[in-house]
Enzyme design. Structure first.
Site, PDB file in Angstrom:
ATOM      1  N   ILE A  29       0.882  -0.839  -0.071  1.00 43.99           N
ATOM      2  CA  ILE A  29       0.119  -0.168  -0.217  1.00 43.99           C
ATOM      3  C   ILE A  29       1.111   1.296  -0.199  1.00 43.99           C
ATOM      4  O   ILE A  29       1.872   1.460   1.040  1.00 43.99           O
ATOM      5  CB  ILE A  29      -1.042  -0.316   1.509  1.00 43.99           C
ATOM      6  N   ALA A  30       0.335   1.905  -0.840  1.00 42.12           N
ATOM      7  CA  ALA A  30       1.466   2.809  -0.851  1.00 42.12           C
ATOM      8  C   ALA A  30       0.478   4.457  -1.328  1.00 42.12           C
ATOM      9  O   ALA A  30      -0.442   3.701  -2.267  1.00 42.12           O
ATOM     10  CB  ALA A  30       2.606   3.127  -1.616  1.00 42.12           C
ATOM     11  N   VAL A  31       0.850   5.313  -1.026  1.00 44.64           N
ATOM     12  CA  VAL A  31       0.435   7.024  -1.362  1.00 44.64           C
ATOM     13  C   VAL A  31       1.376   8.006  -1.678  1.00 44.64           C
ATOM     14  O   VAL A  31       2.704   8.223  -0.920  1.00 44.64           O
ATOM     15  CB  VAL A  31      -0.422   8.014  -0.183  1.00 44.64           C
ATOM     16  N   GLU A  34       2.834  -7.803   6.789  1.00 44.72           N
ATOM     17  CA  GLU A  34       4.353  -7.072   7.700  1.00 44.72           C
ATOM     18  C   GLU A  34       4.357  -5.550   6.991  1.00 44.72           C
ATOM     19  O   GLU A  34       4.393  -4.627   6.298  1.00 44.72           O
ATOM     20  CB  GLU A  34       5.314  -7.872   6.543  1.00 44.72           C
ATOM     21  N   TYR A  86      -2.359   0.693  10.546  1.00 47.52           N
ATOM     22  CA  TYR A  86      -2.896  -0.444  10.628  1.00 47.52           C
ATOM     23  C   TYR A  86      -3.885  -0.312  12.219  1.00 47.52           C
ATOM     24  O   TYR A  86      -5.035  -1.205  12.191  1.00 47.52           O
ATOM     25  CB  TYR A  86      -2.011  -1.680  10.437  1.00 47.52           C
TER      26      TYR A  86
END
Ligand code: COA
Length: 170
Positions: A79-81, A111, A123
């Site tokens: 996941i990245a923004v 992880e 998270y």
């Protein structure tokens, strides 16, 4: 950023040039193009894009998430923004999309680097809880990985804590 300013839709192969550009800015050891192609090719993956809405800058990618199902468990793989667009709820919208797509009652794992407290906080807000470490998981730094799990029970406990923070337990 309000949801009116953000569209969450399936990630496609045509998004991959923008994905690779964000990926290289987001991670010290970015995924290769081949890794994204492999994940997109799996019918058991949920791959989502966050994009600018049609009237702003149509098609501009702001972030993405890759989540794959192995046996009965969903693994949040990536996941990245885009760095200038962080802290506006984009990763939150992507994770909400993954959980809605997989099913609220499913179990999820991932992880994360212990040196990434921002991601860990994200998270935790979704009910992920630490469940151990994988020694020397990250080859670039030799860092251990923190293993986190989100079960229907941990998600329900987090939702309760969010509604009644004074009764929060660890
Ligand atoms: N520091 C502290 N808390 C953070 C944080 C940071 N840098 N980033 C997110 N959070 C927590 C906060 O509680 C935040 O809520 P708030 O802004 O109201 O305080 C909440 O998570 C939701 O954040 P959100 O705006 O939805 O996240 P984002 O769109 O900024 O994306 C990442 C978060 C981690 C995906 C983004 O920083 C990123 O792309 N980082 C590089 C790639 C990466 O580390 N991915 C995770 C690998 S395991």
């Amino acid at each position: 950023m309000s949801t009116q300013q953000l569209t969450i839709r399936p990630l496609g192969y045509s998004d991959l040039p923008q994905v690779i550009a964000i990926e290289r800015r987001a991670f010290p050891s970015p995924w290769s193009l081949a890794m994204f192609v492999l994940e997109l090719s799996k019918p058991s993956s949920i791959c989502l894009a966050a994009v600018e809405p049609q009237r702003a800058r149509p098609g501009r990618l702001l972030g993405y998430v890759i989540c794959s199902r192995y046996a009965d468990v969903w693994h949040v793989m990536n996941i990245a923004v885009d760095p200038p667009r962080r802290r506006r709820g984009i990763a939150t919208a992507l994770l909400e999309g993954v959980i809605a797509g997989a099913g609220e009652n499913e179990s999820f794992t991932l992880e994360v680097r212990p040196s990434n407290p921002g991601a860990i906080a994200l998270y935790q807000r979704f009910g992920f809880r630490t469940a151990g470490t994988r020694p020397r998981y990250y080859q670039d730094t030799g860092e251990d990985a923190v293993i986190m799990w989100r079960t229907p029970e941990s998600a329900a406990a987090e939702a309760l804590n969010a509604r009644h923070p004074a009764s929060e337990t660890t």
